[in-house]
Design an enzyme around this catalytic site. Structure first.
Site, PDB file in Angstrom:
ATOM      1  N   LYS A   1      -3.048  11.415  -5.597  1.00 42.45           N
ATOM      2  CA  LYS A   1      -3.970  11.850  -4.700  1.00 42.45           C
ATOM      3  C   LYS A   1      -3.864  12.438  -3.453  1.00 42.45           C
ATOM      4  O   LYS A   1      -2.607  11.972  -2.926  1.00 42.45           O
ATOM      5  CB  LYS A   1      -4.650  10.377  -4.444  1.00 42.45           C
ATOM      6  CG  LYS A   1      -5.942  10.476  -3.517  1.00 42.45           C
ATOM      7  CD  LYS A   1      -6.349   9.109  -3.050  1.00 42.45           C
ATOM      8  CE  LYS A   1      -7.787   9.551  -2.083  1.00 42.45           C
ATOM      9  NZ  LYS A   1      -8.115   8.514  -1.045  1.00 42.45           N
TER      10      LYS A   1
ATOM     11  N   LYS B   1      -2.936  12.314   3.829  1.00 39.35           N
ATOM     12  CA  LYS B   1      -2.035  12.869   4.698  1.00 39.35           C
ATOM     13  C   LYS B   1      -0.877  11.514   4.525  1.00 39.35           C
ATOM     14  O   LYS B   1       0.387  11.993   4.916  1.00 39.35           O
ATOM     15  CB  LYS B   1      -2.794  12.337   6.166  1.00 39.35           C
ATOM     16  CG  LYS B   1      -3.673  13.476   6.552  1.00 39.35           C
ATOM     17  CD  LYS B   1      -3.968  13.234   8.159  1.00 39.35           C
ATOM     18  CE  LYS B   1      -4.750  11.869   8.110  1.00 39.35           C
ATOM     19  NZ  LYS B   1      -6.205  12.466   7.620  1.00 39.35           N
TER      20      LYS B   1
ATOM     21  N   LYS C   1      -2.055  -4.327   6.845  1.00 40.67           N
ATOM     22  CA  LYS C   1      -1.027  -3.977   7.884  1.00 40.67           C
ATOM     23  C   LYS C   1      -0.188  -5.323   7.787  1.00 40.67           C
ATOM     24  O   LYS C   1       1.019  -5.171   8.180  1.00 40.67           O
ATOM     25  CB  LYS C   1      -1.475  -3.684   9.227  1.00 40.67           C
ATOM     26  CG  LYS C   1      -0.662  -3.180  10.124  1.00 40.67           C
ATOM     27  CD  LYS C   1      -1.424  -2.259  11.141  1.00 40.67           C
ATOM     28  CE  LYS C   1      -0.272  -1.835  12.107  1.00 40.67           C
ATOM     29  NZ  LYS C   1      -0.741  -0.993  13.105  1.00 40.67           N
TER      30      LYS C   1
END
Ligand code: ADP
Ligand code: TRP
Length: 324
Positions: free
Chosen positions: A190, A193, A111
């Protein structure tokens, strides 16, 4: 008997990747082990900031897991936040955790690398995860490759607490779930979500069929023989097909003279059949929310009893509670 524990975040409806990569293996491990599985809603709070969504996802996660075969008679299923002892234990572990260790953890590091600001929850996420594991004296933690680092952190924290205050915690081991079950998504990457390429386990069969029909394939001519093992459509089909069907499909690939549309139809049929029983069970469970509440309540009670013991030992060991 081995105590097995894992948590799964309720960040959205579970997809085929979650099933073959994790859930099916949790279900297999409930036999012959003392298994604890929980819905990690406190971890999900680091990304979901909408009460309705988090709550609904938590209920859906419980329904999905139970419908897929998680058996409350054999395993303890509960919601993370129903065991407040874990949050207390998190604080005890947080003291003595070096900042450097947490700075190296990938969720935070990634992040930050993207230039985003992380909150303290994301930064200390591995400490809460360590408390989850240690609270129940877990021996074995089945997780995907991406979580192995967090199990190492857990072992580190448990080791230094034990070193400072005496043998309180069991050091757990990670059981890395088979990478062979790396389920491809509708684009061949892959399934995840984050890539928007998922097919959910319990989405409407019609919508599943539509997504399957749109799975990306190459444009080689029908006549050309093809290698089944490296084709993502074949890989998906293999997850659902019986061994004999899989062999027949592989032979068809090698011979050539077939269309991908034919394979897609076979895949949609196989997937629908594969989850038919679970789908019926889910409908039945969803019609009885009080039953699901009872299962989660029982699970939390069992989990709490164990977490209370561990917390008390940790509190006594570090001197925040009188020795009993
Ligand atoms: P997502 O990538 O969709 O956000 P999660 O990271 O929440 O999924 O994964 C939950 C569990 O499911 C993890 O144990 C992970 O290893 C497993 N999993 C997710 N996607 C796949 C996949 N495509 N193939 C195999 N396992 C997967
Ligand atoms: N962090 C895990 C994930 O994102 C979920 C999790 C939370 C977990 N606590 C845990 C997994 C304890 C194993 C053990 O997938």
């Amino acid at each position: 008997m081995m105590r097995v524990l894992s948590g799964i975040q309720p960040t959205g409806r579970f997809h085929w990747g979650n099933y073959f990569g994790a859930i099916r293996q949790y279900i297999d491990l409930q036999d012959g082990n003392e298994a604890y599985y929980f819905i990690a809603n406190l971890h999900a709070l680091t990304t979901i900031r909408d009460r309705g969504v988090l709550w609904q996802n938590t209920i859906d996660a419980a329904l999905d897991l139970l419908a897929l075969g998680l058996d409350p008679e054999r395993a303890t299923l509960f919601v993370q936040s129903d065991v407040p002892e874990v949050s207390e234990l998190t604080w005890l572990l947080m003291t003595g955790t070096s900042l450097g260790l947490l700075e190296r953890c990938h969720a935070f590091k990634e992040k930050k690398a993207k230039g985003l600001t992380a909150d303290a929850g994301l930064f200390t996420y591995p400490v809460l995860m360590a408390a989850d594991i240690l609270a129940y004296g877990s021996h074995l933690v089945p997780v995907g490759e991406d979580q192995v680092q967090h199990i190492e952190v857990c072992r580190d924290l448990a080791g230094s607490f034990n070193h400072a205050f005496g043998e309180v915690f069991v050091l757990p081991k990670a059981k890395v779930l088979e990478s062979a079950a790396r389920v491809p998504g509708t684009d061949g990457e892959k399934m995840s979500k984050s890539y928007n390429n998922t097919i959910e386990i319990f989405e409407d069969p019609k919508s599943v069929r539509k997504k399957v029909m749109r799975i990306v394939t190459d444009s080689r001519p029908m006549e050309e023989p093809k290698v089944p093992e490296t084709d993502h459509l074949f890989q998906l089909y293999s997850l659902f097909a019986a061994p004999a069907e899989r062999l027949a499909m592989a032979a068809l690939y090698r011979a050539g003279g077939f269309g991908y549309g034919q394979v897609k139809k076979a895949l949609a049929d196989a997937a629908e059949g594969y989850f038919a029983e679970a789908r019926a069970k889910r409908l039945e469970l969803a019609a009885h929310p009080e039953k699901v509440r009872e299962i989660l309540g029982d699970g939390a009670q069992r989990a709490r009893a164990r977490a209370q013991q561990t917390l008390q030992r940790a509190q006594e060991a570090c001197g925040v509670k009188a020795e009993s």
